[in-house]
Design a protein around this motif. Structure first.
Motif, short mmCIF file in Angstrom:
data_model
loop_
_atom_site.label_atom_id
_atom_site.label_comp_id
_atom_site.label_asym_id
_atom_site.label_seq_id
_atom_site.Cartn_x
_atom_site.Cartn_y
_atom_site.Cartn_z
N GLN C 38 138.39 19.02 -0.82
CA GLN C 38 138.30 20.03 0.23
C GLN C 38 137.04 19.86 1.07
OE1 GLN C 38 140.63 23.17 -0.17
NE2 GLN C 38 140.31 22.90 2.01
N VAL C 42 138.78 19.94 7.16
CA VAL C 42 138.71 21.21 7.86
C VAL C 42 140.13 21.76 7.81
CG1 VAL C 42 138.57 22.31 10.12
CG2 VAL C 42 136.77 20.79 9.38
N GLU C 43 140.25 22.96 7.27
CA GLU C 43 141.58 23.47 6.99
C GLU C 43 141.64 24.95 7.33
OE1 GLU C 43 144.34 22.26 3.30
OE2 GLU C 43 142.80 23.73 2.81
N ASP C 44 142.79 25.43 7.78
CA ASP C 44 142.92 26.87 7.97
C ASP C 44 143.11 27.51 6.60
OD1 ASP C 44 146.19 27.91 8.12
OD2 ASP C 44 145.64 25.83 7.80
N ALA C 45 142.96 28.82 6.54
CA ALA C 45 142.93 29.50 5.25
C ALA C 45 144.21 29.32 4.45
CB ALA C 45 142.66 30.98 5.47
N PHE C 46 145.35 29.31 5.14
CA PHE C 46 146.61 29.24 4.43
C PHE C 46 146.98 27.81 4.01
CE2 PHE C 46 146.92 33.33 6.36
CZ PHE C 46 147.68 34.08 5.48
N GLY C 47 146.18 26.85 4.42
CA GLY C 47 146.47 25.47 4.06
C GLY C 47 147.64 24.91 4.83
N LEU C 48 147.91 25.46 6.02
CA LEU C 48 149.07 25.00 6.78
C LEU C 48 148.75 23.76 7.59
CD1 LEU C 48 150.12 28.56 7.93
CD2 LEU C 48 151.33 27.16 6.27
N PHE C 257 134.97 32.69 0.04
CA PHE C 257 135.85 33.77 -0.41
C PHE C 257 135.98 34.85 0.66
CE2 PHE C 257 137.27 37.32 -3.02
CZ PHE C 257 138.17 36.68 -3.85
N GLY C 259 134.58 34.53 4.00
CA GLY C 259 134.77 33.95 5.32
C GLY C 259 135.94 33.00 5.41
N LEU C 260 136.52 32.60 4.28
CA LEU C 260 137.67 31.71 4.23
C LEU C 260 137.40 30.35 4.87
CD1 LEU C 260 140.38 34.35 5.13
CD2 LEU C 260 139.95 33.35 2.90
N ASP C 261 136.13 29.97 4.94
CA ASP C 261 135.78 28.65 5.45
C ASP C 261 135.72 27.71 4.24
OD1 ASP C 261 134.75 26.40 6.54
OD2 ASP C 261 133.08 27.40 7.57
N LEU C 262 136.89 27.24 3.84
CA LEU C 262 136.98 26.52 2.58
C LEU C 262 136.23 25.20 2.61
CD1 LEU C 262 140.71 27.24 1.74
CD2 LEU C 262 138.69 28.46 1.00
N SER C 264 133.45 24.23 4.32
CA SER C 264 132.00 24.37 4.18
C SER C 264 131.65 24.86 2.78
CB SER C 264 131.46 25.33 5.23
OG SER C 264 130.12 25.62 4.95
#
Lengths: 436, 283, 293
Positions: C38, C42-48, C257, C259-262, C264
């Motif tokens: 990870q 760079v990923e959106d929160a939902f992993g889409l 958790f 900010g959902l910036d997985l 970073s």
């Protein structure tokens, strides 16, 4: 795995016999009394029919609920409905494959008439697409208002039924009240960014970000370092010197300052109405947020906070029918009236507000109508519809950090807000690149 | 770092560095200040909420906060869940860690040190970081909303393995040899020689582990959905709803209700705890 | 000397570690590997949608002045917790060593806070120091000291250090007391006969004998302050005011958790893990030596 399969088999066997109700999972972030009120509403719905059984699950505070739902989605364990706070809106609406927009859900399950029409403009506009379609179902909405201590006003020889309307009046009255020893500080605020930056800007019809506060596109940038916001921060910082303004922390941390009569006024979410009703032993009133008379003739409208219900993808049609059915119940005037009268949240449909007036709710709970009046003061403009900024939980955090730096004297208002813009924009760019 | 004896020098007797009574008093005073946060929690829990804000020592006593807290949540169920969870986790940890600790202490395994380092690193990794992934795994194992799901990730405790390995290493081989001469297999040796001699370690580790799992919050919150599987700490979460403000009196009462069993356990086992604590160099 | 090979079945050791390894792999190594992966995305929160960005997350981290601030906070906080814990614990231990009557009760009082989890300790201290209704905050105000840790970063830091040190002191206390009690009385008496005052007796005779314990405690306290104080920060200040009390571990939680910036957040945990491996190596070496001795 095996256990699960067996359980499924057993369950379906029972279902054949007893026509078990279809379970609908609803994850929410409402603890304490709010949670109890939710339970009551759901119980009423479950008793009213036997096809669906809604199961409300408390999942911690807003961030915990949202993050858990996302983790659950990634693990294909997602609930049908999840409550997400208003600042999570951009994240949710950009998760195209994950969410089932409410207007589509309603259309596809047979409710062709569903639209955002019955909802208060200021509520619906925060959650609709550019062409006015609701993405999530408004549920609990609040807006910041000003609570003030009437006893303190009397003691200082002021008319408690003439609360301040402008910032100048607020500052003058605070000085008088402090001089008369009726309180040791003037006013304080909760949720600093939401109340003093986001709402103050909307209240004065000033943008907080480009692209119509982010509604126009992901390339939006913060504009909170413009003269209006800098001037307001400067005033707050100046008022601090005479204790006309006292900073009391984020969220509801400043409430005790008001509740134990140190400050005679607090600007905070209307949702705290019942907290103050229970926790104070003096007479208090509610009034609209103050405005700067030299900036505008009259204020625009305030914006909401609170949360909406999002529907997540990945369930079957029969279950979504249940979700739609439950949503209709939740939006009914009766249900909304019950919610509004038992909590500090505003009635989110025009019908529920009318019902509340009809039943004289505001005679027994004076001041509860102020929030609605403030939201509906004028039709929302591009600056007062709300805001749609990605990563906004963190952006708000940065804004509040910089506000604290200003209040503590570490930075000038201009420097603090400039820094907030620079750091905030970085997060907005990051969100843009992750979601384009 | 001045010792408290600095002011008087005639304190010394021939048997110890004894403090005079004045300083005994000071010592007691310090101890009281020391546990003041706990005392205050008791105070807050047994007075009406109004006296949280306007501090007044003459406030009347009340049980209503405790009753409020008790009736607002199915505490009996939560106690049961927590009790079952903690017992299950600790027993499973004992078994798993004993076996692994025994292997690490007494067997030559190729790459043992590397494996052991891998175990130790877990001591410091912050479990919250791995929550999203762990949730996915728990879901694939069908453990969402079960007590097993709450407890399983903690069963391979690095700390437990480390402690038991250290303890086992100090046990003389001669005892093992004697047992072997009597014809014992490894299981009997472990059970009859090693485990009994490591009793203090088990006690100390058990207590630390109990207090840790008793108080764990975030993972249980995330992985459970229903009253049937939620431990005490998560059940208590409903009391602090930042949106509507926090009723501190009720929170104090609820906090006390949740830590009371542990406080009592410490009262009962204090001596054993302190001793085994020292013997095993526990962290 | 004994040889290690004492059992015939060559598979036995593997069987013994199997349950432990299975759980470790499933709930630690696998997720940790995912975190490592990870950190390059760079990923959106939902992993889409996700994009491989090489070291961008790390570069962003190390070019962000805020990250260095957090490192400085972490250093201040850890040193603060360690020093406060050890000074108070030693003071209490010296006193307890002298208290003869009611010794058990005295020790009980001092070890009791260990039963309180860091997060709960945080709540208890927050009760006392809430600027508008905390008993101690009000007491400070009556003597003319304005306490407001919502606004004053130094006060906030002092508060989280106190709250984090509090349950920890109990633990240190036990070690110091045991070490003190193992010092031969004759040594202290000899010093006294030479005319040394209590302070001199402490620093010239007792303190040097406590140094192995002290060193051990410094290491474990630092590790505690670094990694196990998340609950305290979370309940007391959430890292504020500004970022005055934000420490490395809390930032991982906040960015990932909340900010959902997985990406970073994962990069930060990788940095932390590197620090951890270093610390583990040091501690491992030291404890090994101590036990074999």
């Amino acid at each position: 795995m095996l256990r699960k399969t067996v359980a499924t088999l057993v369950l379906s066997a029972i279902a054949v016999q007893a026509q078990a109700a279809q379970e609908i999972q609803w994850w929410h972030a409402l603890g304490g009394q709010l949670g109890e009120t939710v339970e009551k509403m759901v119980a009423e719905y479950n008793n009213s029919q036997d096809v669906y059984e809604v199961k409300p699950v408390y999942k911690g505070n807003y961030t915990e609920t949202m993050t858990t739902a996302i983790a659950a989605f990634r693990a294909e364990e997602q609930p049908h409905i999840v409550q997400v706070f208003e600042v999570g809106t951009a994240t949710m609406m950009n998760a195209h494959g994950a969410i089932y927009p409410v207007h589509e859900l309603m259309q596809e399950t047979g409710n062709k008439d569903f639209s955002s029409e019955p909802y208060l403009d200021a509520v619906a506009s925060y959650y609709t697409t550019q062409d006015g379609k609701l993405l999530s179902l408004p549920f609990n909405s609040s807006t910041p208002v000003m609570f003030y201590n009437k006893d303190a006003m009397k003691k200082a020889g002021l008319d408690p039924n003439q609360p301040p309307q402008t910032w100048t009046e607020l500052a003058d009255m605070s000085q008088k009240i402090i001089d008369a020893d009726a309180a040791t500080c003037g006013f304080t605020t909760g949720w600093p960014s939401w109340v003093q930056i986001e709402n103050m800007s909307a209240w004065h019809d000033k943008p907080i970000a480009t692209q119509a506060n982010g509604f126009g596109g992901l390339s939006t940038e913060l504009t909170i370092n413009s003269d209006f916001q800098v001037g307001h921060m400067q005033n707050l910082a100046d008022w601090q010197e005479d204790r006309i303004f006292v900073y009391g922390g984020r969220r509801g941390d400043s409430n005790p300052l008001f509740m134990n009569s140190e400050c005679w006024a607090v600007m905070n979410s209307s949702a705290y109405y019942d907290t103050f009703a229970e926790g104070t032993n003096f007479e208090w009133g509610v009034t609209k947020l103050p405005y700067y008379a030299n900036e505008v003739k009259e204020p625009q409208n305030s914006i909401i906070g609170g949360a909406t219900l999002w529907v997540l993808n990945g369930h079957d049609e029969a279950e979504y029918k249940g979700v739609a059915d439950f949503f209709e119940y939740l939006s009914s005037a009766e249900a909304q009236y019950f919610w509004h009268s038992n909590t500090g949240y505003v009635p989110i449909t025009d019908a529920a507000f009318e019902l509340a007036e009809e039943r004289n709710l505001y005679a027994s709970k004076p001041g509860k109508e102020v929030a609605v009046q403030q939201l509906t003061l004028n039709p929302p403009t591009a600056n007062s519809k709300g805001l749609r900024l990605g990563n906004f939980v963190q952006v708000r955090d940065i804004i509040e950090q910089e506000m604290e730096n200003i209040f503590v004297g570490k930075k000038t208002p201009q420097k603090g807000l400039d820094d907030a813009v620079t750091q905030g924009n970085k997060l907005l760019r990051k969100f843009e690149s992750a979601n384009d | 770092m001045r010792p408290a004896t600095a002011s008087t020098s005639n304190a010394l007797t021939f048997t110890s560095l004894r403090l005079p009574s004045l300083e005994t008093l000071a010592a007691w005073l310090l101890a009281l200040i020391w546990i003041f946060p706990l005392l205050y929690a008791f105070w807050a829990a047994f007075h009406p909420p109004a006296f949280m804000v306007t501090f007044d020592l003459t406030a009347p006593l009340t049980l209503s906060n405790i009753i409020d807290a008790w009736t607002q949540a199915p505490f009996a169920r939560y106690y049961l869940n927590t009790f079952a969870l903690v017992t299950g986790v600790v027993l499973a940890q004992f078994v798993v860690c004993t076996l692994a600790g025994f292997a690490f202490a007494r067997f030559p395994i190729p790459g043992k040190n590397l494996l052991f380092m891998l175990v130790l690193i877990q001591l410091f990794v912050f479990p919250e970081v791995l929550i999203v992934e762990n949730y996915r795994i728990a879901s694939e194992l069908g453990l969402i909303d079960t007590l097993t799901g709450v407890g399983l990730p903690y069963v391979a405790s690095a700390f437990g393995i480390f402690l038991l390995r250290q303890t086992f290493k100090t046990i003389p081989r001669e005892l093992e040899d004697a047992a072997r001469i009597e014809g014992c297999g490894w299981m009997a040796i472990l059970w009859k020689v090693y485990v009994p001699l490591a009793k203090p370690t088990y006690l100390a580790y058990g207590l630390v582990s109990i207090s840790h799992h008793w108080n764990n919050f975030l993972w249980p919150l995330v992985v459970t959905n229903s009253v049937e599987s939620r431990p005490l700490t998560v059940g208590l979460g409903v009391f602090s709803a930042p949106e509507t403000g926090v009723n501190w009196a009720t929170v104090s009462a609820a906090t006390l209700l949740s830590i009371a069993p542990l406080l009592v356990a410490f009262l009962l086992f204090q001596r054993q705890f302190v001793q085994s604590f020292l013997r095993s160099g526990i962290r | 000397m004994h040889k290690n090979v004492t059992f015939k079945n060559p598979w036995l050791p593997y069987l013994l570690v199997l349950p432990q390894m299975a759980v470790t792999i499933v709930f630690f190594i696998w997720p940790a590997a995912q975190a490592l992966k990870q950190s390059f995305l760079v990923e959106d929160a939902f992993g889409l949608s996700s994009e491989f960005v090489w070291f961008d997350n790390f570069v962003a981290l190390f070019t962000d002045p805020a990250y260095y601030e957090v490192m400085i906070n972490t250093a201040l906080f850890s040193i603060g917790v360690t020093v406060v814990t050890m000074v108070v614990a030693m003071l209490l231990a010296v006193m307890a060593d002298g208290v003869l009557r009611g010794k058990r009760t005295y020790q009980l009082l001092l070890t009791w806070p260990y039963a309180v989890a860091p997060a709960v300790a945080g709540v208890l201290w927050l009760f006392l120091f809430n600027p508008s209704n905390g008993v101690l905050a009000l007491a400070l105000r009556t003597i003319g000291y304005n306490w407001n840790h919502y606004l004053n970063g130094e006060q906030a830091m002092a508060l989280v250090i106190t709250a984090a040190a509090w349950p920890r002191i109990a633990y240190n206390f036990i070690f110091f007391l045991a070490a003190l009690q193992s010092i031969p009385r004759s040594l202290i008496e000899a010093a006294a006969i030479d005319g040394a005052g209590p302070a001199r007796r402490f620093f010239s005779v007792m303190f040097p004998l406590l140094s192995p314990t002290t060193f051990f405690l410094v290491v474990v306290n630092l590790v505690y302050a670094f990694f196990e104080t998340f609950g305290v920060i979370h309940t007391v200040t959430q890292g504020g005011p500004g970022t005055a009390t934000e420490i490395l571990v809390y930032k991982v939680f906040k960015d990932g958790f909340i900010g959902l910036d997985l990406g970073s957040s994962a990069a930060q945990s990788v940095v932390l893990m590197v620090i951890v491996i270093g610390l583990t190596a040091i501690q491992f070496k030291y404890i090994e030596r101590k036990v074999q001795y």
